[in-house]
Design a protein around this motif. Structure first.
Motif, PDB file in Angstrom:
ATOM      1  N   PHE A   1       0.820  -1.217   0.000  1.00  0.00           N
ATOM      2  CA  PHE A   1       0.000   0.000   0.000  1.00  0.00           C
ATOM      3  C   PHE A   1       0.851   1.263   0.000  1.00  0.00           C
ATOM      4  O   PHE A   1       0.440   2.287  -0.536  1.00  0.00           O
ATOM      5  CB  PHE A   1      -0.963  -0.001   1.193  1.00  0.00           C
ATOM      6  CG  PHE A   1      -0.324   0.328   2.510  1.00  0.00           C
ATOM      7  CD1 PHE A   1      -0.331   1.636   2.981  1.00  0.00           C
ATOM      8  CD2 PHE A   1       0.270  -0.651   3.277  1.00  0.00           C
ATOM      9  CE1 PHE A   1       0.264   1.956   4.193  1.00  0.00           C
ATOM     10  CE2 PHE A   1       0.858  -0.336   4.484  1.00  0.00           C
ATOM     11  CZ  PHE A   1       0.865   0.962   4.950  1.00  0.00           C
ATOM     12  N   TRP A   2       2.072   1.181   0.591  1.00  0.00           N
ATOM     13  CA  TRP A   2       2.911   2.374   0.632  1.00  0.00           C
ATOM     14  C   TRP A   2       3.730   2.561  -0.635  1.00  0.00           C
ATOM     15  O   TRP A   2       4.439   3.535  -0.788  1.00  0.00           O
ATOM     16  CB  TRP A   2       3.822   2.370   1.866  1.00  0.00           C
ATOM     17  CG  TRP A   2       4.476   1.057   2.189  1.00  0.00           C
ATOM     18  CD1 TRP A   2       3.996   0.080   3.005  1.00  0.00           C
ATOM     19  CD2 TRP A   2       5.741   0.580   1.714  1.00  0.00           C
ATOM     20  NE1 TRP A   2       4.876  -0.968   3.055  1.00  0.00           N
ATOM     21  CE2 TRP A   2       5.955  -0.694   2.288  1.00  0.00           C
ATOM     22  CE3 TRP A   2       6.709   1.115   0.861  1.00  0.00           C
ATOM     23  CZ2 TRP A   2       7.093  -1.451   2.034  1.00  0.00           C
ATOM     24  CZ3 TRP A   2       7.860   0.373   0.609  1.00  0.00           C
ATOM     25  CH2 TRP A   2       8.031  -0.895   1.199  1.00  0.00           C
TER      26      TRP A   2
ATOM     27  N   PRO B   1      -0.180   4.331  -4.336  1.00  0.00           N
ATOM     28  CA  PRO B   1      -1.235   5.160  -3.728  1.00  0.00           C
ATOM     29  C   PRO B   1      -2.628   4.875  -4.270  1.00  0.00           C
ATOM     30  O   PRO B   1      -3.622   5.265  -3.657  1.00  0.00           O
ATOM     31  CB  PRO B   1      -0.796   6.592  -4.064  1.00  0.00           C
ATOM     32  CG  PRO B   1       0.132   6.459  -5.219  1.00  0.00           C
ATOM     33  CD  PRO B   1       0.798   5.124  -5.091  1.00  0.00           C
TER      34      PRO B   1
ATOM     35  N   PRO C   1      -6.508   0.328  -2.904  1.00  0.00           N
ATOM     36  CA  PRO C   1      -7.392   0.507  -1.744  1.00  0.00           C
ATOM     37  C   PRO C   1      -6.767  -0.101  -0.489  1.00  0.00           C
ATOM     38  O   PRO C   1      -6.009  -1.075  -0.560  1.00  0.00           O
ATOM     39  CB  PRO C   1      -8.651  -0.271  -2.140  1.00  0.00           C
ATOM     40  CG  PRO C   1      -8.584  -0.396  -3.630  1.00  0.00           C
ATOM     41  CD  PRO C   1      -7.131  -0.463  -3.973  1.00  0.00           C
ATOM     42  N   THR C   2      -7.083   0.503   0.654  1.00  0.00           N
ATOM     43  CA  THR C   2      -6.486   0.009   1.893  1.00  0.00           C
ATOM     44  C   THR C   2      -7.487   0.086   3.039  1.00  0.00           C
ATOM     45  O   THR C   2      -8.379   0.948   3.043  1.00  0.00           O
ATOM     46  CB  THR C   2      -5.219   0.821   2.252  1.00  0.00           C
ATOM     47  OG1 THR C   2      -4.667   0.311   3.458  1.00  0.00           O
ATOM     48  CG2 THR C   2      -5.541   2.305   2.447  1.00  0.00           C
TER      49      THR C   2
ATOM     50  N   HIS D   1      -6.075   0.374   6.047  1.00  0.00           N
ATOM     51  CA  HIS D   1      -5.259   1.061   7.053  1.00  0.00           C
ATOM     52  C   HIS D   1      -5.905   2.390   7.450  1.00  0.00           C
ATOM     53  O   HIS D   1      -6.755   2.927   6.737  1.00  0.00           O
ATOM     54  CB  HIS D   1      -3.856   1.326   6.509  1.00  0.00           C
ATOM     55  CG  HIS D   1      -3.010   0.098   6.428  1.00  0.00           C
ATOM     56  ND1 HIS D   1      -2.383  -0.455   7.518  1.00  0.00           N
ATOM     57  CD2 HIS D   1      -2.694  -0.703   5.379  1.00  0.00           C
ATOM     58  CE1 HIS D   1      -1.717  -1.541   7.159  1.00  0.00           C
ATOM     59  NE2 HIS D   1      -1.884  -1.710   5.864  1.00  0.00           N
TER      60      HIS D   1
ATOM     61  N   TRP E   1      -4.535   5.165   7.401  1.00  0.00           N
ATOM     62  CA  TRP E   1      -4.014   6.247   6.561  1.00  0.00           C
ATOM     63  C   TRP E   1      -3.900   5.784   5.120  1.00  0.00           C
ATOM     64  O   TRP E   1      -3.625   4.621   4.832  1.00  0.00           O
ATOM     65  CB  TRP E   1      -2.632   6.685   7.070  1.00  0.00           C
ATOM     66  CG  TRP E   1      -2.653   7.073   8.504  1.00  0.00           C
ATOM     67  CD1 TRP E   1      -2.329   6.289   9.578  1.00  0.00           C
ATOM     68  CD2 TRP E   1      -3.053   8.332   9.039  1.00  0.00           C
ATOM     69  NE1 TRP E   1      -2.499   6.984  10.742  1.00  0.00           N
ATOM     70  CE2 TRP E   1      -2.935   8.251  10.448  1.00  0.00           C
ATOM     71  CE3 TRP E   1      -3.485   9.530   8.476  1.00  0.00           C
ATOM     72  CZ2 TRP E   1      -3.236   9.306  11.283  1.00  0.00           C
ATOM     73  CZ3 TRP E   1      -3.786  10.590   9.313  1.00  0.00           C
ATOM     74  CH2 TRP E   1      -3.668  10.471  10.704  1.00  0.00           C
ATOM     75  N   HIS E   2      -4.073   6.738   4.225  1.00  0.00           N
ATOM     76  CA  HIS E   2      -3.888   6.487   2.800  1.00  0.00           C
ATOM     77  C   HIS E   2      -2.804   7.432   2.297  1.00  0.00           C
ATOM     78  O   HIS E   2      -2.887   8.646   2.505  1.00  0.00           O
ATOM     79  CB  HIS E   2      -5.204   6.757   2.055  1.00  0.00           C
ATOM     80  CG  HIS E   2      -5.033   6.795   0.570  1.00  0.00           C
ATOM     81  ND1 HIS E   2      -5.039   7.970  -0.161  1.00  0.00           N
ATOM     82  CD2 HIS E   2      -4.815   5.802  -0.321  1.00  0.00           C
ATOM     83  CE1 HIS E   2      -4.844   7.694  -1.438  1.00  0.00           C
ATOM     84  NE2 HIS E   2      -4.715   6.389  -1.561  1.00  0.00           N
TER      85      HIS E   2
ATOM     86  N   THR F   1      -0.877   9.664  -0.283  1.00  0.00           N
ATOM     87  CA  THR F   1      -1.245  10.370  -1.513  1.00  0.00           C
ATOM     88  C   THR F   1      -0.180  10.215  -2.590  1.00  0.00           C
ATOM     89  O   THR F   1      -0.445  10.472  -3.766  1.00  0.00           O
ATOM     90  CB  THR F   1      -1.463  11.874  -1.244  1.00  0.00           C
ATOM     91  OG1 THR F   1      -0.231  12.435  -0.762  1.00  0.00           O
ATOM     92  CG2 THR F   1      -2.556  12.084  -0.204  1.00  0.00           C
TER      93      THR F   1
ATOM     94  N   ALA G   1       0.367  11.389   4.263  1.00  0.00           N
ATOM     95  CA  ALA G   1      -0.641  10.379   4.605  1.00  0.00           C
ATOM     96  C   ALA G   1      -1.921  11.097   5.018  1.00  0.00           C
ATOM     97  O   ALA G   1      -1.898  11.929   5.925  1.00  0.00           O
ATOM     98  CB  ALA G   1      -0.134   9.503   5.743  1.00  0.00           C
TER      99      ALA G   1
ATOM    100  N   ASN H   1      -7.973   7.968   6.252  1.00  0.00           N
ATOM    101  CA  ASN H   1      -8.819   7.122   5.410  1.00  0.00           C
ATOM    102  C   ASN H   1     -10.278   7.270   5.862  1.00  0.00           C
ATOM    103  O   ASN H   1     -10.634   6.844   6.960  1.00  0.00           O
ATOM    104  CB  ASN H   1      -8.378   5.660   5.527  1.00  0.00           C
ATOM    105  CG  ASN H   1      -9.199   4.720   4.667  1.00  0.00           C
ATOM    106  OD1 ASN H   1     -10.094   5.153   3.938  1.00  0.00           O
ATOM    107  ND2 ASN H   1      -8.903   3.431   4.760  1.00  0.00           N
TER     108      ASN H   1
ATOM    109  N   TYR I   1     -12.009   4.144   7.162  1.00  0.00           N
ATOM    110  CA  TYR I   1     -11.402   3.346   8.241  1.00  0.00           C
ATOM    111  C   TYR I   1     -12.497   2.875   9.193  1.00  0.00           C
ATOM    112  O   TYR I   1     -13.412   3.623   9.533  1.00  0.00           O
ATOM    113  CB  TYR I   1     -10.344   4.177   8.973  1.00  0.00           C
ATOM    114  CG  TYR I   1      -9.510   3.379   9.936  1.00  0.00           C
ATOM    115  CD1 TYR I   1      -8.809   2.258   9.507  1.00  0.00           C
ATOM    116  CD2 TYR I   1      -9.414   3.746  11.280  1.00  0.00           C
ATOM    117  CE1 TYR I   1      -8.033   1.525  10.389  1.00  0.00           C
ATOM    118  CE2 TYR I   1      -8.636   3.025  12.167  1.00  0.00           C
ATOM    119  CZ  TYR I   1      -7.954   1.909  11.716  1.00  0.00           C
ATOM    120  OH  TYR I   1      -7.188   1.179  12.592  1.00  0.00           O
TER     121      TYR I   1
END
Length: 365
Positions: A7-8, A11, A14-15, A17, A19-20, A22, A33, A36, A39
């Motif tokens: 995920f890192w 970008p 989908p996650t 986590h 945080w997403h 950018t 970050a 999300n 979440y």
């Protein structure tokens, strides 16, 4: 799939986590970050987590740059890389200038300095030697852990294997203490028992093929843990018992590329699993595919689908089976008993050579 970007790194992926990102880590000098909005966790009052909308990270090349940013008051909150005993004095001197305070935190790693030998080495000679438990026991006894702790960590650590820490519900003294005694006589005895009982004219041990047995250790300067200095000490300890260890400096990305391709002899790293995370991330107790820890990559691949990689010995298959039973446990008591069984089996195999469990670290805010 094994090659799916994390995920890192992507970008657009989908996650779940909190945080997403950018932008992909490593693509620019600054990583942002964002919270999300999907979440799934809430706090006790029903407020959705996380609270903050955005976190910004500056990506830098070395620990010295992080320290300089701290001194200049450019960091709001940080503990990784800089919260080490060697940095405490300079950070204390610059507290007023940087407008920060210290906070203490419990550190969780099972060990911060582990000799990770490649148990699925593609070279049959090296694989045979590395897989001999007496070889690993001999190398473990050859290392003066206390000297490493005194020289590099100001005494703020404990000699230990890769194991749950004291205070963990999974702690057993024999896990942490086996083969940690600095004893060159014992080291020589076990290395002889491993079949390396012949030496060349310079006193270095010969492998089963009659040639000098050499291991190349990769070392990256990461986490503020002084790995390059430690590795030089370890190479000297090994030479004292006739083992030829060569040290090659690298960076983290190159090291990961090599060990995920199963092309390394050995490297120095750390590992989770010191407390409750032993249940969820037993990457030094069970061969599990990971992008940062890899001491038996081919067995880990086999463990995914029983077809790729290389088939492990029965004792390792039994550990896979036992860990699958941990994941299927119906209650905490059952889970603990099953995890203890996994650890008993894993510690008996002695997959990795742990050196140091650090004292709790600190951060700045």
């Amino acid at each position: 799939p094994m090659d799916t970007p994390l995920f890192w790194q992507n970008p657009d992926r989908p996650t779940l986590h909190a945080w997403h990102l950018t932008n992909a880590y490593g693509s620019t000098d600054r990583v942002v970050a964002e919270r999300n909005p999907y979440y799934y966790k809430v706090d006790e009052k029903g407020q959705q987590l996380p609270y903050m909308d955005r976190i910004t990270y500056d990506q830098v090349e070395d620990v010295e740059t992080i320290l300089l940013k701290a001194f200049n008051g450019e960091i709001d909150y940080m503990l990784r890389h800089l919260g080490r005993p060697s940095n405490k004095a300079s950070l204390t001197d610059n507290m007023e200038r940087g407008k920060y305070r210290f906070f203490d935190v419990g550190d969780l790693p099972a060990n911060i300095m582990i000799l990770m030998l490649n148990l699925t080495h593609p070279d049959p000679i090296k694989r045979e030697v590395i897989n001999n438990k007496d070889f690993r026991i001999g190398l473990s006894h050859a290392v003066d852990r206390q000297e490493i702790i005194d020289l590099l960590y100001f005494g703020a650590a404990t000699a230990a294997q890769t194991a749950p820490r004291e205070g963990s519900e999974l702690y057993k003294e024999w896990y942490a203490k086996q083969y940690t005694e600095f004893d060159q006589e014992l080291a020589n005895k076990h290395l002889d028992m491993a079949g390396l009982d012949k030496r060349d004219e310079e006193g270095f041990r010969l492998g089963p093929d009659g040639k000098r047995f050499t291991l190349v250790f990769l070392v990256a300067d990461v986490f503020g843990l002084q790995y390059p200095d430690a590795m030089e000490l370890i190479a000297n300890y090994a030479a004292d018992v006739g083992l030829d260890i060569q040290v090659r400096a690298t960076d983290r990305s190159r090291l990961i590329a090599l060990h995920t391709a199963n092309e390394q002899d050995a490297y120095l790293w750390n590992c989770s699993g010191g407390q409750a995370d032993a249940y969820t991330t037993p990457i030094c107790y069970v061969p599990i595919v990971s992008n940062s820890v890899s001491w038996a990559r081919e067995w880990a691949q086999w463990g995914v689908d029983n077809t790729t990689g290389s088939e492990p010995p029965q004792a390792v298959k039994d550990i896979f089976t036992a860990y699958n039973e941990v994941k299927a446990a119906g209650n905490p008591e059952d889970m603990k008993a099953r995890m203890q069984k996994v650890l008993d089996m894993s510690m008996e195999q002695f997959f990795t050579i742990g050196l140091v469990q650090n004292d709790p670290v600190f951060g700045i805010a």
